[in-house]
Design a protein around this motif. Structure first.
Motif, mmCIF file in Angstrom:
data_model
loop_
_atom_site.group_PDB
_atom_site.id
_atom_site.type_symbol
_atom_site.label_atom_id
_atom_site.label_comp_id
_atom_site.label_asym_id
_atom_site.label_seq_id
_atom_site.Cartn_x
_atom_site.Cartn_y
_atom_site.Cartn_z
ATOM 1 N N VAL A 72 0.842 -1.204 0.000
ATOM 2 C CA VAL A 72 0.000 0.000 0.000
ATOM 3 C C VAL A 72 0.874 1.251 0.000
ATOM 4 C CG1 VAL A 72 -1.686 1.327 1.335
ATOM 5 C CG2 VAL A 72 -1.926 -1.143 1.150
ATOM 6 N N LEU A 73 1.870 1.286 0.893
ATOM 7 C CA LEU A 73 2.740 2.459 0.972
ATOM 8 C C LEU A 73 3.504 2.680 -0.329
ATOM 9 C CD1 LEU A 73 4.102 2.153 4.611
ATOM 10 C CD2 LEU A 73 2.460 3.826 3.717
ATOM 11 N N ARG A 74 3.966 1.614 -0.959
ATOM 12 C CA ARG A 74 4.679 1.735 -2.239
ATOM 13 C C ARG A 74 3.751 2.383 -3.277
ATOM 14 N NH1 ARG A 74 9.169 -0.003 -4.509
ATOM 15 N NH2 ARG A 74 9.724 -1.248 -2.703
ATOM 16 N N ALA A 75 2.520 1.915 -3.364
ATOM 17 C CA ALA A 75 1.578 2.469 -4.342
ATOM 18 C C ALA A 75 1.223 3.923 -4.039
ATOM 19 C CB ALA A 75 0.314 1.612 -4.395
ATOM 20 N N LEU A 76 1.104 4.265 -2.757
ATOM 21 C CA LEU A 76 0.684 5.612 -2.385
ATOM 22 C C LEU A 76 1.827 6.609 -2.285
ATOM 23 C CD1 LEU A 76 -2.004 4.877 0.357
ATOM 24 C CD2 LEU A 76 -2.328 5.226 -2.107
#
Length: 151
Positions: free
Chosen positions: A130-134
């Protein structure tokens, strides 16, 4: 987000079958009015609990602004000793809207149903994906001290 919610709804209908009322075509239709969604692994600053169908609908709308979903994988369904509880394992594919980073996520969802509707949906997923995508790959790599596994 509508198309991806339809893809998710189709996958969930397949996984839950007759545990969900026949008239529940969409994910929101599948939820009880007072249904609860929980995200135990959500990083700080992201939603960890939603109560009620209206809050869930708002969350789905905002999620579409953050992650563009391309599709869902085939579900693997695990029976439990409680006939109202189902465990579903599946994958979701897409990318971060602002970063373009891949969002290839594995989920394990613990779903409690009652009277043909979902009353509790506990969703477990990898917060680093999630953090990578955001936030982008560099932010995640800095956080974990190296190159993170993307899956």
């Amino acid at each position: 987000m509508t198309d991806s919610v339809e893809s998710f709804s189709t996958m969930l209908r397949k996984a839950l079958g007759d545990r969900i009322a026949a008239d529940a075509a969409t994910f929101l239709d599948m939820m009880a009015d007072d249904g609860v969604m929980e995200f135990p692994f959500a990083p700080p600053g992201l939603t960890t609990r939603l109560e009620g169908k209206a809050a869930i609908a708002r969350h789905l709308d905002s999620l579409g602004e953050m992650i563009a979903f391309d599709g869902m994988g085939e579900p693997t369904v695990y029976a439990t000793t409680d006939p109202d509880v189902t465990i579903v394992e599946f994958e979701g594919f897409g990318h971060g809207v602002s970063t373009g980073e891949a969002y290839d996520q594995r989920y394990i969802s613990v779903i409690r149903t009652h009277a043909g509707r979902i009353v509790q949906y506990r969703d477990y997923w990898n917060p680093l994906v999630v953090l990578r995508a955001l936030r982008g790959g560099a932010a995640v790599d800095a956080l974990v001290g190296g190159v993170a596994d993307h899956g």
